[in-house]
Motif scaffolding. Structure first.
Motif, mmCIF file in Angstrom:
data_model
loop_
_atom_site.group_PDB
_atom_site.id
_atom_site.type_symbol
_atom_site.label_atom_id
_atom_site.label_comp_id
_atom_site.label_asym_id
_atom_site.label_seq_id
_atom_site.Cartn_x
_atom_site.Cartn_y
_atom_site.Cartn_z
ATOM 1 N N VAL A 25 0.677 -1.097 0.084
ATOM 2 C CA VAL A 25 0.031 0.157 -0.331
ATOM 3 C C VAL A 25 0.288 1.381 -0.081
ATOM 4 O O VAL A 25 1.856 1.114 0.508
ATOM 5 C CB VAL A 25 -0.990 0.203 1.430
ATOM 6 C CG1 VAL A 25 -1.934 -0.733 1.058
ATOM 7 C CG2 VAL A 25 -0.269 -0.054 2.581
ATOM 8 N N THR A 26 0.148 2.324 -0.731
ATOM 9 C CA THR A 26 1.163 3.817 -0.785
ATOM 10 C C THR A 26 0.222 4.539 -0.156
ATOM 11 O O THR A 26 -0.992 4.582 -0.587
ATOM 12 C CB THR A 26 1.546 3.947 -1.739
ATOM 13 O OG1 THR A 26 2.473 2.606 -2.607
ATOM 14 C CG2 THR A 26 2.631 5.190 -2.299
ATOM 15 N N PHE A 27 0.679 5.874 0.787
ATOM 16 C CA PHE A 27 -0.250 6.483 0.902
ATOM 17 C C PHE A 27 0.654 7.801 0.318
ATOM 18 O O PHE A 27 1.958 7.964 0.750
ATOM 19 C CB PHE A 27 -0.483 7.026 2.600
ATOM 20 C CG PHE A 27 -0.960 8.001 2.500
ATOM 21 C CD1 PHE A 27 -2.937 8.410 2.289
ATOM 22 C CD2 PHE A 27 -1.014 9.271 2.887
ATOM 23 C CE1 PHE A 27 -3.103 9.394 3.011
ATOM 24 C CE2 PHE A 27 -1.471 10.135 3.691
ATOM 25 C CZ PHE A 27 -2.753 10.571 2.846
ATOM 26 N N VAL A 47 5.084 10.621 0.961
ATOM 27 C CA VAL A 47 4.668 9.113 0.731
ATOM 28 C C VAL A 47 5.023 8.249 1.425
ATOM 29 O O VAL A 47 6.207 8.564 2.274
ATOM 30 C CB VAL A 47 5.507 8.763 -0.397
ATOM 31 C CG1 VAL A 47 4.925 7.330 -0.861
ATOM 32 C CG2 VAL A 47 5.122 9.663 -1.719
ATOM 33 N N ALA A 48 4.050 7.102 2.276
ATOM 34 C CA ALA A 48 4.700 6.224 2.745
ATOM 35 C C ALA A 48 4.388 5.366 2.446
ATOM 36 O O ALA A 48 2.852 5.169 1.347
ATOM 37 C CB ALA A 48 3.785 6.625 3.873
ATOM 38 N N TRP A 60 12.097 -4.118 -2.724
ATOM 39 C CA TRP A 60 12.023 -2.575 -1.861
ATOM 40 C C TRP A 60 13.033 -1.566 -2.425
ATOM 41 O O TRP A 60 12.492 -0.705 -1.629
ATOM 42 C CB TRP A 60 13.348 -3.706 -0.861
ATOM 43 C CG TRP A 60 13.634 -4.160 -0.238
ATOM 44 C CD1 TRP A 60 12.875 -5.130 0.017
ATOM 45 C CD2 TRP A 60 14.419 -5.484 1.103
ATOM 46 N NE1 TRP A 60 13.108 -6.623 0.657
ATOM 47 C CE2 TRP A 60 13.726 -6.931 1.185
ATOM 48 C CE3 TRP A 60 15.778 -5.346 0.254
ATOM 49 C CZ2 TRP A 60 14.171 -7.051 1.930
ATOM 50 C CZ3 TRP A 60 16.507 -6.305 1.267
ATOM 51 C CH2 TRP A 60 15.722 -6.801 2.103
ATOM 52 N N ASN A 61 13.814 -1.534 -3.916
ATOM 53 C CA ASN A 61 13.426 -0.344 -3.587
ATOM 54 C C ASN A 61 12.650 0.568 -4.673
ATOM 55 O O ASN A 61 12.407 1.868 -5.170
ATOM 56 C CB ASN A 61 14.448 -0.105 -4.747
ATOM 57 C CG ASN A 61 16.119 0.068 -3.935
ATOM 58 O OD1 ASN A 61 16.122 0.562 -2.890
ATOM 59 N ND2 ASN A 61 17.200 -1.009 -4.488
ATOM 60 N N GLN A 62 11.273 0.172 -4.410
ATOM 61 C CA GLN A 62 9.940 0.843 -5.638
ATOM 62 C C GLN A 62 9.546 1.531 -4.191
ATOM 63 O O GLN A 62 8.902 0.727 -3.504
ATOM 64 C CB GLN A 62 9.496 -0.999 -6.571
ATOM 65 C CG GLN A 62 10.803 -1.015 -7.295
ATOM 66 C CD GLN A 62 10.805 0.109 -8.586
ATOM 67 O OE1 GLN A 62 10.106 0.674 -8.718
ATOM 68 N NE2 GLN A 62 11.691 0.012 -8.445
ATOM 69 N N LEU A 63 8.812 2.536 -5.048
ATOM 70 C CA LEU A 63 7.979 3.562 -4.522
ATOM 71 C C LEU A 63 6.617 3.634 -4.957
ATOM 72 O O LEU A 63 7.001 3.771 -5.851
ATOM 73 C CB LEU A 63 7.941 5.157 -3.472
ATOM 74 C CG LEU A 63 9.152 4.855 -2.816
ATOM 75 C CD1 LEU A 63 10.339 4.800 -2.743
ATOM 76 C CD2 LEU A 63 8.539 5.919 -1.552
ATOM 77 N N GLY A 64 5.524 3.049 -4.761
ATOM 78 C CA GLY A 64 4.245 2.953 -5.020
ATOM 79 C C GLY A 64 3.528 4.197 -5.199
ATOM 80 O O GLY A 64 4.554 5.247 -5.123
ATOM 81 N N GLY A 65 2.198 3.843 -6.317
ATOM 82 C CA GLY A 65 1.816 4.895 -6.319
ATOM 83 C C GLY A 65 0.986 5.584 -7.590
ATOM 84 O O GLY A 65 1.688 4.781 -8.576
#
Length: 181
Positions: A25-27, A47-48, A60-65
């Motif tokens: 999940v991404t906020f 971003v969290a 581990w190095n990916q931030l979604g959204g």
């Protein structure tokens, strides 16, 4: 001025043609304030991101959204910190920019703006199975600060930033199209 809030989820399962089974999940939020004039803008971004399950290490190095980016460090996250320097199942990122359109040059139906930007970026990553310390422990946060030049016309932006890693004292020069956020 304005804001954007996002909440996104992602799933990897055999039915999605993945050999791994995990979810995340991404906020995120983006907030823009005009300060006294439309030419001076305070821009905030946060971003969290959290992944759990059978997460492969390269995720581990990916931030979604809505605008997926790679790891903490580099052009799109913490300027000054080397690209993808920090990763983990849990990532938190924050950016603060002060954008000032200093010069306006008439150019056909839309003017060309030349501006300056000052920024502070920070982020933290937690890896599974590691002692990640207390969340607010300053030594676990990785920060960069600097400034840049912006050339804009309508929605087109060319940005050039110079960032310094606060801990490692490493520097980075970043040239890209579009704002960071």
């Amino acid at each position: 001025s304005g804001f954007l809030l996002q909440f996104a989820g992602r799933v990897a399962r055999p039915w999605t043609a993945s050999v791994f089974s995990y979810q995340g999940v991404t906020f995120g939020m983006r907030i823009f304030f005009s300060l006294w004039t439309p030419r001076l803008v305070l821009a905030l971004h946060g971003v969290a991101d959290h992944l759990w399950g059978d997460v492969p290490f390269w995720e581990w190095n990916q931030l979604g959204g809505i605008s997926s980016v790679e790891g903490l460090g580099g052009l799109d996250t913490v300027r000054g910190v080397p690209r993808n320097r920090y990763g983990g199942n849990t990532k938190v990122l924050g950016n603060v920019e002060l954008r000032w359109a200093t010069v306006e040059i008439p150019w056909g139906p839309a003017p060309l703006h030349i501006g300056l930007s000052g920024f502070f970026d920070t982020g933290r990553a937690g890896q599974p199975g590691q002692a990640n310390g207390k969340f607010f422990d300053a030594s676990q946060w990785h920060s960069g600060a600097g400034g840049g030049l912006r050339i804009t016309r309508r929605a087109a932006v060319i940005r050039a930033d110079f960032g310094v890693d606060w801990v490692l004292k490493r520097t980075g020069i970043y040239i890209a199209f579009g704002q960071l956020f």
